[in-house]
Scaffold this motif. Sequence first.
Motif, PDB file in Angstrom:
ATOM      1  N   LEU A 169       0.822  -1.209   0.000  1.00  0.00           N
ATOM      2  CA  LEU A 169       0.000   0.000   0.000  1.00  0.00           C
ATOM      3  C   LEU A 169       0.857   1.261   0.000  1.00  0.00           C
ATOM      4  O   LEU A 169       0.537   2.252  -0.661  1.00  0.00           O
ATOM      5  CB  LEU A 169      -0.914  -0.003   1.228  1.00  0.00           C
ATOM      6  CG  LEU A 169      -1.973  -1.110   1.298  1.00  0.00           C
ATOM      7  CD1 LEU A 169      -2.698  -1.070   2.630  1.00  0.00           C
ATOM      8  CD2 LEU A 169      -2.968  -0.966   0.155  1.00  0.00           C
ATOM      9  N   ALA A 170       1.982   1.224   0.737  1.00  0.00           N
ATOM     10  CA  ALA A 170       2.851   2.396   0.802  1.00  0.00           C
ATOM     11  C   ALA A 170       3.473   2.710  -0.552  1.00  0.00           C
ATOM     12  O   ALA A 170       3.767   3.877  -0.863  1.00  0.00           O
ATOM     13  CB  ALA A 170       3.939   2.174   1.850  1.00  0.00           C
ATOM     14  N   ALA A 171       3.668   1.669  -1.373  1.00  0.00           N
ATOM     15  CA  ALA A 171       4.307   1.862  -2.679  1.00  0.00           C
ATOM     16  C   ALA A 171       3.407   2.558  -3.682  1.00  0.00           C
ATOM     17  O   ALA A 171       3.868   2.982  -4.742  1.00  0.00           O
ATOM     18  CB  ALA A 171       4.740   0.506  -3.244  1.00  0.00           C
ATOM     19  N   ARG A 172       2.133   2.715  -3.363  1.00  0.00           N
ATOM     20  CA  ARG A 172       1.199   3.331  -4.306  1.00  0.00           C
ATOM     21  C   ARG A 172       1.387   4.843  -4.385  1.00  0.00           C
ATOM     22  O   ARG A 172       0.902   5.494  -5.303  1.00  0.00           O
ATOM     23  CB  ARG A 172      -0.238   3.061  -3.856  1.00  0.00           C
ATOM     24  CG  ARG A 172      -0.573   3.822  -2.594  1.00  0.00           C
ATOM     25  CD  ARG A 172      -1.885   3.501  -1.953  1.00  0.00           C
ATOM     26  NE  ARG A 172      -1.961   4.238  -0.686  1.00  0.00           N
ATOM     27  CZ  ARG A 172      -2.990   4.229   0.124  1.00  0.00           C
ATOM     28  NH1 ARG A 172      -4.041   3.517  -0.182  1.00  0.00           N
ATOM     29  NH2 ARG A 172      -2.983   4.923   1.239  1.00  0.00           N
ATOM     30  N   GLY A 173       2.041   5.450  -3.357  1.00  0.00           N
ATOM     31  CA  GLY A 173       2.162   6.888  -3.294  1.00  0.00           C
ATOM     32  C   GLY A 173       1.012   7.484  -2.501  1.00  0.00           C
ATOM     33  O   GLY A 173       0.115   6.781  -2.027  1.00  0.00           O
ATOM     34  N   GLY A 174       1.007   8.805  -2.338  1.00  0.00           N
ATOM     35  CA  GLY A 174      -0.049   9.457  -1.585  1.00  0.00           C
ATOM     36  C   GLY A 174       0.175   9.314  -0.094  1.00  0.00           C
ATOM     37  O   GLY A 174       1.297   9.089   0.378  1.00  0.00           O
ATOM     38  N   ASP A 175      -0.907   9.449   0.685  1.00  0.00           N
ATOM     39  CA  ASP A 175      -0.792   9.352   2.146  1.00  0.00           C
ATOM     40  C   ASP A 175      -0.343   7.955   2.547  1.00  0.00           C
ATOM     41  O   ASP A 175      -0.848   6.945   2.044  1.00  0.00           O
ATOM     42  CB  ASP A 175      -2.149   9.662   2.793  1.00  0.00           C
ATOM     43  CG  ASP A 175      -2.564  11.111   2.598  1.00  0.00           C
ATOM     44  OD1 ASP A 175      -1.667  11.947   2.388  1.00  0.00           O
ATOM     45  OD2 ASP A 175      -3.774  11.399   2.645  1.00  0.00           O
ATOM     46  N   ALA A 176       0.586   7.916   3.470  1.00  0.00           N
ATOM     47  CA  ALA A 176       1.089   6.628   3.931  1.00  0.00           C
ATOM     48  C   ALA A 176       0.018   5.919   4.749  1.00  0.00           C
ATOM     49  O   ALA A 176      -0.710   6.553   5.514  1.00  0.00           O
ATOM     50  CB  ALA A 176       2.342   6.826   4.776  1.00  0.00           C
ATOM     51  N   PRO A 177      -0.091   4.609   4.612  1.00  0.00           N
ATOM     52  CA  PRO A 177      -1.066   3.870   5.416  1.00  0.00           C
ATOM     53  C   PRO A 177      -0.603   3.770   6.869  1.00  0.00           C
ATOM     54  O   PRO A 177       0.536   4.123   7.205  1.00  0.00           O
ATOM     55  CB  PRO A 177      -1.102   2.493   4.749  1.00  0.00           C
ATOM     56  CG  PRO A 177       0.252   2.354   4.141  1.00  0.00           C
ATOM     57  CD  PRO A 177       0.655   3.735   3.702  1.00  0.00           C
ATOM     58  N   VAL A 178      -1.490   3.311   7.719  1.00  0.00           N
ATOM     59  CA  VAL A 178      -1.192   3.092   9.137  1.00  0.00           C
ATOM     60  C   VAL A 178      -1.484   1.631   9.452  1.00  0.00           C
ATOM     61  O   VAL A 178      -2.469   1.066   8.971  1.00  0.00           O
ATOM     62  CB  VAL A 178      -2.039   4.010  10.039  1.00  0.00           C
ATOM     63  CG1 VAL A 178      -1.815   3.686  11.510  1.00  0.00           C
ATOM     64  CG2 VAL A 178      -1.727   5.473   9.756  1.00  0.00           C
ATOM     65  N   LEU A 179      -0.621   1.002  10.238  1.00  0.00           N
ATOM     66  CA  LEU A 179      -0.830  -0.386  10.630  1.00  0.00           C
ATOM     67  C   LEU A 179      -1.338  -0.424  12.070  1.00  0.00           C
ATOM     68  O   LEU A 179      -0.721   0.164  12.970  1.00  0.00           O
ATOM     69  CB  LEU A 179       0.471  -1.186  10.504  1.00  0.00           C
ATOM     70  CG  LEU A 179       0.349  -2.701  10.657  1.00  0.00           C
ATOM     71  CD1 LEU A 179       1.382  -3.417   9.788  1.00  0.00           C
ATOM     72  CD2 LEU A 179       0.526  -3.140  12.123  1.00  0.00           C
ATOM     73  N   ILE A 180      -2.460  -1.089  12.262  1.00  0.00           N
ATOM     74  CA  ILE A 180      -3.057  -1.245  13.592  1.00  0.00           C
ATOM     75  C   ILE A 180      -2.823  -2.665  14.079  1.00  0.00           C
ATOM     76  O   ILE A 180      -3.212  -3.627  13.411  1.00  0.00           O
ATOM     77  CB  ILE A 180      -4.574  -0.951  13.565  1.00  0.00           C
ATOM     78  CG1 ILE A 180      -4.831   0.495  13.154  1.00  0.00           C
ATOM     79  CG2 ILE A 180      -5.197  -1.231  14.934  1.00  0.00           C
ATOM     80  CD1 ILE A 180      -6.308   0.843  13.028  1.00  0.00           C
ATOM     81  N   THR A 181      -2.178  -2.805  15.230  1.00  0.00           N
ATOM     82  CA  THR A 181      -2.091  -4.113  15.877  1.00  0.00           C
ATOM     83  C   THR A 181      -3.261  -4.198  16.860  1.00  0.00           C
ATOM     84  O   THR A 181      -3.415  -3.330  17.717  1.00  0.00           O
ATOM     85  CB  THR A 181      -0.757  -4.283  16.618  1.00  0.00           C
ATOM     86  OG1 THR A 181      -0.563  -3.186  17.525  1.00  0.00           O
ATOM     87  CG2 THR A 181       0.388  -4.333  15.629  1.00  0.00           C
TER      88      THR A 181
END
Length: 335
Positions: free
Chosen positions: A192-204
Amino acid sequence: MIAFVVAAVFLLLFVVGVLRDRRRFGNAVYLGLAVTFFGLGLLAEIDAAPPGVAETVMILVLLVLGLGPFVLAVLLCMNGVKMVRKEGRRPANLLSLLAGLGIFGVMGLLAAAVATHSRAVGLIAVTTLLVLGYVSFLFLCFVGYAFLYGRMRLRRDADYVVVLGSGLIGGRRVPPLLASRLDRGREVYETLAARGGDAPVLITSGGQGPDEEVPESHAMADYLVERGFPAGAVVREDRSRTTEENMLFSKELMERDRPGSSCVIVTNNFHAFRAALMARRAGVDGQVVGSPTAAYFWPSATMREFVAVFLQYKVVNLGICAALILLGVVAAFVR
């Protein structure tokens, strides 16, 4: 021809259902009915097959019906013994062994009905077969569609990756099962991060159990950060105790920071389809992907998932089972 038409109708319903929302158990049933009626149509047309084909098909069908249950029972018992040796004697780990023994029990019941010519034993055998046939059909639908669901294209526009917890070793260490989820979650995050734009967030996502020293989500986040994952990209959801709460509390975090956001949920492959059903019920805008699981663990885990889904629709399923038992009783008395 009628069977093929019915199969086409159910296939159309399946396609429409997947396009509307792939996270529905009805899709699995439509697919199962489409395959069933297509198979019935092929059997009905077997007389038109070239010489030798019909005989070969019938021999194969008889072999499957005759030897299939015995072979399946043996394999399930062997898997059950291995499961107990590796994972202990908890009830959830006994499912494959119990299923194998159950198949042997049904085979013995059928043999007793034939040998004794007893109406009572015959009635029990018929009703058992009717109920077992219904439950087996649903199980095959569940397994078949879960396999397809796990191979559907991963969305690339999600804002969050939610990794579901599964318990800790020694109260604070991440076990291999959970580690596979976290590693898969990291892969999804990087995609998802490689798509560009806002960086995703990972929730544990995971709270603290009575035998755990720290919340699962904290141990999960530490596992990722210790392996180079950016600490600022991790959010800990540490209140949940069940998968349903994983969904609801993670949804709260997502809606608080990014209203209207979507996510990809990560769990083990045997749990992916049921987690998707739960996500739909919780109103979470997200699909589920699975991480690898040891082969010996899969049969019992899949049965456990199916039982949970079966009981999720218990009013309908138990009602149909009761109707099948009544049908068997009526048929026995009419005879």
